[in-house]
Design a protein around this motif. Structure first.
Motif, PDB file in Angstrom:
ATOM      1  N   LEU A  20       2.661  49.646  98.821  1.00 45.97           N
ATOM      2  CA  LEU A  20       1.213  49.624  98.622  1.00 45.97           C
ATOM      3  C   LEU A  20       0.590  48.417  99.318  1.00 45.97           C
ATOM      4  O   LEU A  20      -0.506  48.504  99.892  1.00 45.97           O
ATOM      5  N   PHE A  21       1.303  47.284  99.294  1.00 44.27           N
ATOM      6  CA  PHE A  21       0.825  46.064  99.947  1.00 44.27           C
ATOM      7  C   PHE A  21       0.710  46.277 101.450  1.00 44.27           C
ATOM      8  O   PHE A  21      -0.288  45.890 102.072  1.00 44.27           O
ATOM      9  N   ARG A  22       1.691  46.878 102.037  1.00 39.13           N
ATOM     10  CA  ARG A  22       1.691  47.092 103.485  1.00 39.13           C
ATOM     11  C   ARG A  22       0.606  48.087 103.906  1.00 39.13           C
ATOM     12  O   ARG A  22       0.026  47.961 104.997  1.00 39.13           O
ATOM     13  N   VAL A  35       3.894  38.002 101.235  1.00 38.76           N
ATOM     14  CA  VAL A  35       2.789  37.228 100.646  1.00 38.76           C
ATOM     15  C   VAL A  35       2.076  36.361 101.686  1.00 38.76           C
ATOM     16  O   VAL A  35       0.835  36.269 101.676  1.00 38.76           O
ATOM     17  N   PRO A  36       2.788  35.690 102.649  1.00 44.04           N
ATOM     18  CA  PRO A  36       2.064  34.882 103.645  1.00 44.04           C
ATOM     19  C   PRO A  36       1.051  35.683 104.473  1.00 44.04           C
ATOM     20  O   PRO A  36       0.112  35.087 105.014  1.00 44.04           O
ATOM     21  N   TYR A  59      -8.818  35.038  98.318  1.00 43.36           N
ATOM     22  CA  TYR A  59      -7.544  35.660  98.675  1.00 43.36           C
ATOM     23  C   TYR A  59      -6.539  34.605  99.129  1.00 43.36           C
ATOM     24  O   TYR A  59      -5.357  34.632  98.755  1.00 43.36           O
ATOM     25  N   ARG A  60      -7.002  33.669  99.946  1.00 45.11           N
ATOM     26  CA  ARG A  60      -6.120  32.611 100.432  1.00 45.11           C
ATOM     27  C   ARG A  60      -5.614  31.740  99.283  1.00 45.11           C
ATOM     28  O   ARG A  60      -4.438  31.363  99.244  1.00 45.11           O
ATOM     29  N   GLU A  61      -6.507  31.421  98.348  1.00 47.23           N
ATOM     30  CA  GLU A  61      -6.095  30.578  97.217  1.00 47.23           C
ATOM     31  C   GLU A  61      -4.989  31.258  96.414  1.00 47.23           C
ATOM     32  O   GLU A  61      -3.978  30.627  96.063  1.00 47.23           O
ATOM     33  N   LYS A  62      -5.165  32.544  96.126  1.00 46.06           N
ATOM     34  CA  LYS A  62      -4.162  33.262  95.333  1.00 46.06           C
ATOM     35  C   LYS A  62      -2.838  33.360  96.097  1.00 46.06           C
ATOM     36  O   LYS A  62      -1.749  33.295  95.503  1.00 46.06           O
ATOM     37  N   ILE A 106      -2.144  42.647  93.683  1.00 43.91           N
ATOM     38  CA  ILE A 106      -0.676  42.684  93.572  1.00 43.91           C
ATOM     39  C   ILE A 106      -0.104  41.268  93.529  1.00 43.91           C
ATOM     40  O   ILE A 106       0.749  40.945  92.685  1.00 43.91           O
ATOM     41  N   VAL A 107      -0.555  40.407  94.433  1.00 46.68           N
ATOM     42  CA  VAL A 107      -0.052  39.036  94.483  1.00 46.68           C
ATOM     43  C   VAL A 107      -0.394  38.290  93.200  1.00 46.68           C
ATOM     44  O   VAL A 107       0.428  37.518  92.668  1.00 46.68           O
ATOM     45  N   THR A 108      -1.596  38.520  92.671  1.00 47.06           N
ATOM     46  CA  THR A 108      -1.984  37.871  91.416  1.00 47.06           C
ATOM     47  C   THR A 108      -1.085  38.310  90.273  1.00 47.06           C
ATOM     48  O   THR A 108      -0.674  37.498  89.436  1.00 47.06           O
ATOM     49  N   MET A 109      -0.757  39.597  90.233  1.00 43.74           N
ATOM     50  CA  MET A 109       0.119  40.106  89.180  1.00 43.74           C
ATOM     51  C   MET A 109       1.503  39.474  89.277  1.00 43.74           C
ATOM     52  O   MET A 109       2.090  39.058  88.264  1.00 43.74           O
ATOM     53  N   LEU A 110       2.045  39.365  90.484  1.00 40.05           N
ATOM     54  CA  LEU A 110       3.361  38.743  90.654  1.00 40.05           C
ATOM     55  C   LEU A 110       3.328  37.271  90.269  1.00 40.05           C
ATOM     56  O   LEU A 110       4.268  36.760  89.643  1.00 40.05           O
TER      57      LEU A 110
END
Length: 446
Positions: free
Chosen positions: A304-306, A367-368, A378-381, A317-321
């Protein structure tokens, strides 16, 4: 001349009082009761008397007091509450308004009363009653405000009011949702009301006992994407910070249903609500996190990320992880031996191998990519998630030239923004926090 002794002064005062009473009696002729009752008060200088008006027949000559002391002639009456004193120097009685009369006898009253020289006892009693009413308005308000209970019950019955409890409301909503006559719009309205109610812990648990959880899971498989979106929203709100509902949802197969929806093409609004439901189900619930990993949850999220190019889903997604990593570290840092419940939570979190799964599923390089976004949030998260993943991803970070170049570029960019913040007087602002995150990550990578 020798001063009069206290006993002699008392005798003289008694004679003067007797003289006063005799004069008042003779003035009224055949009347047996005096119009004035005199009470001596102690104190130096002039002696003050408290005067009250007694019931009598016929008219009396009433003196209207003022703020100043004035001489009171024998046979004259004064309104109740007036201050009367005996002047020992002149031997005359003097009168003036009392404190309450000063409040009551306004200029308007004076102009009305000055037009008359005498009052009947009935009129004086009516005036006294009026003074008491004016001084106690609360009694009149209570008479107007309070009504008998039986009268209130009759009025309520006429209005035909019915007060429903939350349980009754939810039962009615579920019956409406299950009705074959309900339209899609009506079902959407029901789900909106349920979402509001389940924010309360007890209501969410009651919804499960009523079979509402199964209804929501069936709604996730609806052919109408609006019902799917609303059902996912209600489910996420119900399980949020509610362990009992979280357990019931996992046991009912909610996690598998949600992951299946994420693995298939869905409209963006539906996917966002499904991600919300997954994040709420996993938060502070290691049992569900372990099932999430064993059912290929990270693989579903990576695909889903890709596929997401806008960054909205990537950020969620990144916030959840990041939340999952942070809560496990927080529990581990709390310490051992606090209580049995804490020991059990530590044991459950130890069975969740999240960090290792993230490295194996390629998240150290995924993530990067979020740093390429132009959105500061977005960058901060992404930076926070990279710092949380650093213990297992440092080797990949050091070999990722794109990541190192992005960190240098972003640091220069945000340094300029920090200077702009300081010019306008905003020290330790938002951009300064981002610079601190970049610096911390660069320190770890070196």
């Amino acid at each position: 001349m020798q001063l009069m002794s206290s006993r002699a002064r008392g005798a003289a005062l008694l004679l003067l009082l007797l003289h006063f009473c005799h004069s008042a009696s003779s003035t009224q002729g055949h009347k047996s009761a005096s119009a004035l009752a005199v009470m001596e008060t102690t104190g130096g200088g002039d002696e003050e008397e408290e005067v009250t008006l007694e019931e009598d027949e016929g008219d009396l000559e009433v003196v209207q007091p003022t703020e100043e002391w004035q001489t009171l002639q024998p046979g004259q009456a004064v309104p109740a509450g007036s201050h009367v004193r005996l002047n020992l120097q002149t031997g005359q009685r003097e009168v003036r308004l009392g404190e309450e009369q000063l409040k009551y006898w306004t200029q308007e009253h004076r102009e009305t009363e000055e037009s008359r020289s005498s009052f009947s006892p009935t009129e004086l009693k009516r005036a006294m009653k009026k003074i008491k009413e004016d001084m106690n308005p609360a009694s009149k308000d209570q008479q107007k405000t309070f009504r008998p209970m039986e009268e209130l019950k009759r009025d309520m019955a006429k209005l035909d009011l019915m007060v429903e409890t939350d349980v009754q409301i939810m039962r009615r909503l579920l019956e409406s949702f299950n009705s074959s006559e309900s339209t899609t719009e009506q079902k959407l309205s029901v789900l909106m009301e349920l979402e509001y109610l389940v924010h309360q812990v007890d209501n969410a648990q009651t919804l499960c006992w009523m079979g509402g959880l199964q209804l929501l899971l069936e709604g996730l498989n609806s052919s109408d994407f609006r019902l799917q979106q609303s059902c996912a929203f209600v489910l996420g709100s119900a399980v949020s910070s509610n362990p009992l509902v979280q357990v019931k949802a996992v046991e009912s197969g909610a996690l598998q249903t949600l992951l299946t929806m994420l693995a298939t093409a869905q409209p963006l609004p539906v996917t966002k609500k499904v991600l919300f439901a997954v994040a709420s189900l996993l938060r502070n619930f290691p049992y569900a996190q372990r099932h999430f990993l064993s059912h290929g949850g990270l693989q579903v999220l990576s695909e889903l990320f890709r596929a997401d190019r806008g960054g909205v889903l990537r950020t969620r997604i990144v916030t959840m992880l990041y939340d999952m990593i942070s809560e496990k570290e927080l529990i581990s840092q709390t310490g051992l031996g606090l209580d049995a419940a804490h020991e059990e939570r530590l044991r459950q979190y130890s069975a969740v191998s999240l960090q290792g799964e993230l490295r194996e599923k390629g998240w150290c390089s995924l993530v990067p990519q979020l740093l390429e976004s132009t959105e500061h949030d977005y960058r901060e998260k992404a930076l926070r998630a990279l710092l949380a993943m650093a213990p297992v991803c440092l080797d990949q970070y050091r070999s990722d030239g794109s990541l190192l170049g992005s960190l240098l570029s972003l640091r220069e960019q945000y340094q300029e923004m920090v200077q702009s913040e300081m010019i306008v007087g905003e020290e330790n602002g938002y951009f300064g926090e981002i610079v601190e995150l970049i610096n911390a990550l660069q320190v770890k990578i070196k």
